[in-house]
Enzyme design. Structure first.
Site, PDB file in Angstrom:
ATOM      1  CB  CYS A 232      -1.241  -0.290   1.212  1.00 50.62           C
ATOM      2  SG  CYS A 232      -1.760  -1.521   1.273  1.00 50.62           S
ATOM      3  CB  ALA A 233       3.360   2.163  -2.072  1.00 49.83           C
ATOM      4  N   GLY A 236       5.083   7.402  -1.514  1.00 52.73           N
ATOM      5  CA  GLY A 236       6.023   6.031  -0.796  1.00 52.73           C
ATOM      6  C   GLY A 236       6.982   6.622   0.421  1.00 52.73           C
ATOM      7  N   GLY A 237       6.466   7.507   1.007  1.00 57.71           N
ATOM      8  CA  GLY A 237       7.127   7.707   2.103  1.00 57.71           C
ATOM      9  C   GLY A 237       7.605   6.401   2.705  1.00 57.71           C
ATOM     10  CE  LYS A 238       4.920   4.042   7.665  1.00 53.04           C
ATOM     11  NZ  LYS A 238       3.843   5.315   7.093  1.00 53.04           N
ATOM     12  CG  ASP A 256      -1.666   3.094  -3.350  1.00 59.82           C
ATOM     13  OD1 ASP A 256      -1.080   2.840  -2.566  1.00 59.82           O
ATOM     14  OD2 ASP A 256      -2.234   3.505  -3.579  1.00 59.82           O
ATOM     15  CG  ASP A 301       1.032   2.234   6.118  1.00 62.68           C
ATOM     16  OD1 ASP A 301       1.165   1.936   6.596  1.00 62.68           O
ATOM     17  OD2 ASP A 301       1.889   3.600   5.430  1.00 62.68           O
ATOM     18  CB  CYS A 354      -1.230   6.216  11.239  1.00 60.66           C
ATOM     19  SG  CYS A 354      -2.075   6.494   9.794  1.00 60.66           S
TER      20      CYS A 354
END
Length: 404
Positions: A232-233, A236-238, A256, A301, A354
């Protein structure tokens, strides 16, 4: 502080867009700040911070101002007046700001501050949900912490620089950033600043990413040369963090359902110097099936209520609906059962959100482990992060290992 008419009017216009038209606060603020090129950084800071502040405390201010949605322009000015009085700012003699009974505002504030749903400015259903999920004591602490303004945290891009070099480069731009104990790549700004205009940002030396969020990619225990899938990019932070941890070696597939988010990831990857990322849009289940039993590491994520990141998205409190939790937990379970099939024997997977709700977190993991798809997995470790304990965003992460 002297209030300037054009800045106050900009705030009131922004609030109308957010409260009445259902627009997202971050997009509205971004759009509003482009309205007048003559505004300096202090003016822009006033508009952004005041707008977010009133969004954050909407229920409390509306109650004190005795106004109800949908808010007329006069209602929005009344809410602004409440904000100003509680901040100790003298109100100018403008026709939009009718005489405000300062003592009555302060008295009402004191009275409402004894009731959590008003004090923390949250809908009734969310207050009940939080208390039931976390217990009265933890929920009270957590929602208070989630109402604080988030500090600016950077993640050093180790593909291009080191923490020390970045600190020095930022100092040349007048920005003071300090390391955070226990967070390998994080730097915290001592004072808020627009870091996106710096040469360091344009050169790809860092990304803005909360300290809790930075723990997720590290939790996955990736090694250079592996095949890693971020399912679940998004933008793309992670993913970018994973690329750095892999030292650009191996294959990093970024999946994604939204192709436009992956386009943004490509742009960011170029700036970061991350060359091992391969974005793929999930257009059908075929994309997933092709990857079954192939990945050393899988990151999920998952989409969630986002209750752990209310500090940076305060309007989520008003946009969330009670039935959303039921829908999203179903989606999370489907994603877990389907995407876990990409993990190869003796591979590892991280499920992260989160959110701070057990329904989205540990309960989802237990449900998965009890399912047909989860029978080859075991829970190696989990991390429940609360804003009230760390001062950073609320997060959850579970590391699951596949046996054979």
């Amino acid at each position: 502080m002297k209030l300037h008419r054009n800045l106050v009017f900009a705030v009131v216009d922004a609030l109308g867009n957010i409260f009445n038209d259902g627009e997202y606060a971050d997009k509205v603020v971004e759009k509003t700040l482009k309205r007048d090129k003559r505004w300096g950084s202090r003016d822009r800071g006033f508009i952004a911070e005041t707008t977010y502040d009133i969004v954050r405390w909407k229920r409390l201010y509306a109650e004190i101002a005795e106004v109800k949605a949908p808010y007329s322009r006069a209602n929005l000015f009344r809410m602004f007046a409440v904000w100003a009085v509680l901040k100790g700012i003298e109100l100018p003699d403008w026709k939009q700001l009718e005489p405000v009974p300062t003592r009555r505002i302060k008295g009402k504030f004191d009275e409402l501050s004894k009731i959590r749903k008003f004090k923390e400015s949250i809908p009734d259903w969310l207050d009940e949900l939080g208390e039931k999920a976390l217990g009265d004591k933890l929920w009270s602490k957590e929602i208070a912490a989630l109402n604080q303004q988030a500090s600016v945290i950077l993640r050093v891009n180790t593909l291009k620089t080191t923490k020390e070099k970045l600190r020095k480069a930022l100092l040349d731009d007048g920005i003071v950033a300090e390391p955070i104990k226990g967070y390998a790549s994080a730097l915290q700004l001592i004072e808020r600043a627009n870091v996106f205009t710096t040469k360091s940002f344009k050169d790809g030396f860092f990304e803005v990413q909360d300290a809790s969020s930075q723990l997720v990619s590290e939790f996955l225990d990736v090694k250079p040369g592996q095949r890693v899938i971020d399912t679940c990019a998004g933008a793309g932070g992670k993913t970018l963090h994973l690329a750095a941890l892999m030292e650009n070696k191996g294959q990093l597939i970024a999946l994604d359902i939204y192709g436009n988010k992956l386009k943004e990831l490509k742009r960011r990857a170029r700036r970061n110097g991350a060359h091992n990322i391969e974005p793929r849009t999930i257009e059908s289940t075929k994309v997933i099936k092709k990857l079954y039993n192939s990945a050393d590491r899988v990151l999920i994520d998952a989409p969630c209520t986002g209750l752990g990141v209310l500090r940076r998205n305060p309007d989520a409190k008003w946009k969330l609906q009670p039935d959303f939790l039921e829908k999203i937990t179903k989606t999370q379970q489907e994603i877990l059962r389907s995407y876990s099939k990409m993990v190869k024997p003796r591979g590892k997977m991280v499920y992260a959100t989160c959110s701070i709700l057990p329904q989205e977190n540990s309960e989802q993991v237990l449900s998965f482990l009890a399912s047909e798809e989860g029978k080859e997995f075991t829970l190696a470790k989990e991390n429940k992060i609360y804003a009230s304990k760390t001062g950073f965003d609320g997060f959850y992460m579970a590391l699951l290992e596949r046996s054979n």
